[in-house]
Design a protein around this motif. Structure first.
Motif, PDB file in Angstrom:
ATOM      1  N   CYS A   1       0.802  -0.841  -0.407  1.00 14.46           N
ATOM      2  CA  CYS A   1      -0.120   0.348   0.445  1.00 14.46           C
ATOM      3  C   CYS A   1       0.722   1.410   0.036  1.00 14.46           C
ATOM      4  O   CYS A   1       1.060   2.355  -0.924  1.00 14.46           O
ATOM      5  CB  CYS A   1      -0.789  -0.215   0.838  1.00 14.46           C
TER       6      CYS A   1
ATOM      7  N   ARG B   1       3.145  -1.703  -7.644  1.00 14.90           N
ATOM      8  CA  ARG B   1       2.549  -0.826  -7.045  1.00 14.90           C
ATOM      9  C   ARG B   1       2.827   0.374  -6.087  1.00 14.90           C
ATOM     10  O   ARG B   1       3.445  -0.804  -5.083  1.00 14.90           O
ATOM     11  CB  ARG B   1       1.198  -1.012  -7.288  1.00 14.90           C
TER      12      ARG B   1
ATOM     13  N   LYS C   1       0.727   9.879  -0.084  1.00 21.42           N
ATOM     14  CA  LYS C   1      -0.936   8.147   0.739  1.00 21.42           C
ATOM     15  C   LYS C   1      -2.201   9.217   0.914  1.00 21.42           C
ATOM     16  O   LYS C   1      -1.923  10.032   1.619  1.00 21.42           O
ATOM     17  CB  LYS C   1      -0.519   7.846   2.115  1.00 21.42           C
ATOM     18  N   PRO C   2      -3.078   9.103   0.130  1.00 17.93           N
ATOM     19  CA  PRO C   2      -4.409  10.061   0.399  1.00 17.93           C
ATOM     20  C   PRO C   2      -5.053   8.821   1.564  1.00 17.93           C
ATOM     21  O   PRO C   2      -6.006   8.451   1.611  1.00 17.93           O
ATOM     22  CB  PRO C   2      -5.279   9.776  -0.872  1.00 17.93           C
TER      23      PRO C   2
ATOM     24  N   GLN D   1      -1.218   7.520 -11.077  1.00 18.69           N
ATOM     25  CA  GLN D   1      -2.208   6.172 -10.000  1.00 18.69           C
ATOM     26  C   GLN D   1      -3.653   7.587  -9.894  1.00 18.69           C
ATOM     27  O   GLN D   1      -2.478   8.550  -9.446  1.00 18.69           O
ATOM     28  CB  GLN D   1      -2.059   5.317  -9.498  1.00 18.69           C
TER      29      GLN D   1
ATOM     30  N   GLY E   1      -6.555   8.169  -7.730  1.00 18.86           N
ATOM     31  CA  GLY E   1      -7.182   7.092  -6.186  1.00 18.86           C
ATOM     32  C   GLY E   1      -8.461   7.853  -6.238  1.00 18.86           C
ATOM     33  O   GLY E   1      -9.273   8.655  -6.803  1.00 18.86           O
ATOM     34  N   ALA E   2      -9.776   6.752  -5.589  1.00 13.57           N
ATOM     35  CA  ALA E   2     -10.919   6.884  -5.322  1.00 13.57           C
ATOM     36  C   ALA E   2     -11.566   8.290  -5.305  1.00 13.57           C
ATOM     37  O   ALA E   2     -12.477   8.783  -5.217  1.00 13.57           O
ATOM     38  CB  ALA E   2     -11.225   5.588  -4.754  1.00 13.57           C
ATOM     39  N   ARG E   3     -10.574   8.860  -3.663  1.00 12.56           N
ATOM     40  CA  ARG E   3     -10.938  10.105  -3.632  1.00 12.56           C
ATOM     41  C   ARG E   3     -10.639  11.065  -4.519  1.00 12.56           C
ATOM     42  O   ARG E   3     -11.276  12.327  -4.036  1.00 12.56           O
ATOM     43  CB  ARG E   3     -10.248  10.370  -2.397  1.00 12.56           C
TER      44      ARG E   3
ATOM     45  N   LYS F   1      -8.794   4.924 -10.514  1.00 10.54           N
ATOM     46  CA  LYS F   1      -9.951   3.763  -9.453  1.00 10.54           C
ATOM     47  C   LYS F   1     -11.218   4.778  -9.983  1.00 10.54           C
ATOM     48  O   LYS F   1     -11.584   6.032  -9.338  1.00 10.54           O
ATOM     49  CB  LYS F   1      -9.146   4.150  -8.390  1.00 10.54           C
TER      50      LYS F   1
ATOM     51  N   ARG G   1     -12.417  -0.973  -7.404  1.00 11.46           N
ATOM     52  CA  ARG G   1     -12.117  -0.962  -5.886  1.00 11.46           C
ATOM     53  C   ARG G   1     -13.038  -0.913  -5.519  1.00 11.46           C
ATOM     54  O   ARG G   1     -12.554  -1.445  -3.708  1.00 11.46           O
ATOM     55  CB  ARG G   1     -11.083   0.082  -5.698  1.00 11.46           C
TER      56      ARG G   1
ATOM     57  N   HIS H   1      -7.994  -3.187  -2.264  1.00 10.53           N
ATOM     58  CA  HIS H   1      -9.695  -1.907  -1.525  1.00 10.53           C
ATOM     59  C   HIS H   1     -10.797  -2.321  -1.395  1.00 10.53           C
ATOM     60  O   HIS H   1     -11.544  -2.138  -0.782  1.00 10.53           O
ATOM     61  CB  HIS H   1      -9.354  -0.822  -1.788  1.00 10.53           C
TER      62      HIS H   1
ATOM     63  N   GLU I   1      -2.598  -6.029  -3.060  1.00 10.33           N
ATOM     64  CA  GLU I   1      -1.430  -4.961  -2.275  1.00 10.33           C
ATOM     65  C   GLU I   1      -0.978  -6.422  -1.365  1.00 10.33           C
ATOM     66  O   GLU I   1      -1.578  -6.876  -0.969  1.00 10.33           O
ATOM     67  CB  GLU I   1      -2.451  -4.154  -0.946  1.00 10.33           C
TER      68      GLU I   1
END
Ligand code: PEP
Ligand code: MN
Length: 339
Positions: A102, A126, A131-132, A182, A184-186, A207, A237, A272, A298
């Motif tokens: 991660c 990956r 990091k979020p 990448q 991220g989802a956020r 994502k 994810r 995730h 991960e």
């Protein structure tokens, strides 16, 4: 809207057409789909514009795309998009395995993990350097040091690097090291970031947002394409649902539906998606059968001690078993095509 180019159109005629499209402020996205050359016209256009286009000798036909997501749709391009990163193909008939921690915790750990990924047939590493995290007090990543360690690991083991970029301000820095950005989802609907990545010149792994519908997801991909980058990899994810027994709910319907609606490759991140180590294997394999073009997983040497997402990280042994089962699943999936 897109132009179907005449089969016998010369390169000069095609260029003239493209130049005209661009001179009007529209983008021109050229693809070859099942042997037919098409030029997508990006941006709003009027009826009179369509009439102007018909005057060009290269134009066979002009077609409207009904969907709100246009150039990522199969209506525009039926053939699967295959993205080539350093000779590794993502999409089409190829399957990819992308694994790593991660968060990158130190140089030694990413080196060790890179070796394990390679030994088990993975070609993509990956790992997060930025990091979020949900809490501002949790580990935020090593930043540029993490990127450096990861680049070194990828170079040593000949792996393709995938890492998250969280902010437009970090695109240049992250782009100095990574092969694939990448999102991220956020950040799936961080439109400023998507627009900039449209111009960043490297593939983007997008994502799915935690509460994004399939349409929202495809519209986010459309942003990246519309701003100039057609190399987008979708990543399911998991989404938030009323079910709290697992961290997220993997939308297997979504995987199959995205495959049906879009020509872009899609991969599954069941780490995730489930948040639970024991579920990573079955959900990964299920989604591959449902249409995913590969998996992101991960992994960690000692998941209990991971700086982030230990509960959903596989140890090296479990990863080795998963990698073997993925191979078998790919063979099985291919055999189904013959029926
Ligand atoms: C990750 O890949 O480490 C990550 C933070 O994923 P997501 O954006 O899907 O939560
Ligand atoms: Mn994670």
């Amino acid at each position: 809207m897109y132009v179907v180019v005449k089969k016998d159109a010369t390169p000069t005629e095609i260029n003239e057409l493209k130049q005209y499209i661009e001179s009007t402020g529209h983008g021109a996205l050229e693809v070859v789909d099942d042997g037919i050359r098409k030029i997508g016209i990006m941006g709003k256009s009027s009826i009179s514009f369509k009439e102007d286009l018909l005057k060009f000798s290269a134009v066979e036909d002009i077609k409207k795309i009904g969907k709100s997501f246009k150039f990522v749709s199969r209506e525009f391009k039926n053939e699967d998009t295959v993205i080539d990163v350093k000779g590794r193909k993502i999409g089409g008939t190829d399957m990819i395995l992308m694994a790593g921690p991660c968060s990158i915790e130190n140089k030694e750990m990413i080196m060790k993990i890179a070796k394990v990924v390679k030994e088990n047939g993975g070609e993509f590493l990956r790992g997060g350097a930025f990091k979020p995290r949900t809490s501002p007090y949790d580990f935020q990543g090593l930043g540029e040091d993490g990127l450096k360690y990861m680049r070194e690991a990828c170079d040593k083991y000949d792996l393709v690097m995938v890492t998250e970029v969280m902010d437009t301000k970090e695109i240049v820095l992250v782009g100095k090291y990574t092969d694939i950005f990448q999102v991220g989802a956020r950040n799936m609907q961080n439109f400023s970031l998507l627009k900039e990545l449209g111009k960043a010149g490297k593939p983007v792994l997008l994502k799915r947002g935690m509460s994004a519908t399939v349409k929202d997801f495809l519209m986010a991909a459309e942003y990246i394409v519309a701003f100039g980058n057609r190399e987008v990899i979708l990543c399911e994810r998991g989404i938030r649902t009323f079910e709290i027994a697992t961290r997220n709910t993997v939308d297997i319907n979504g995987v199959a539906l995205l495959k049906e609606k879009s020509h872009l490759p899609i991969i599954i991140d069941a780490s995730h998606g489930t948040g639970k180590r024991s579920l990573v294997e079955p959900v990964t394999l299920g989604c591959i059968l449902a249409g995913a073009d590969g998996a992101m997983v991960e992994i960690h040497e000692n998941p209990e001690c991971a700086f982030s997402d230990g509960d959903q990280s596989l140890d090296f042994k479990a990863f080795e078993i998963l990698a073997k089962k993925i191979e078998k699943t790919i063979e099985f999936k291919a055999s189904l095509k013959c029926l």
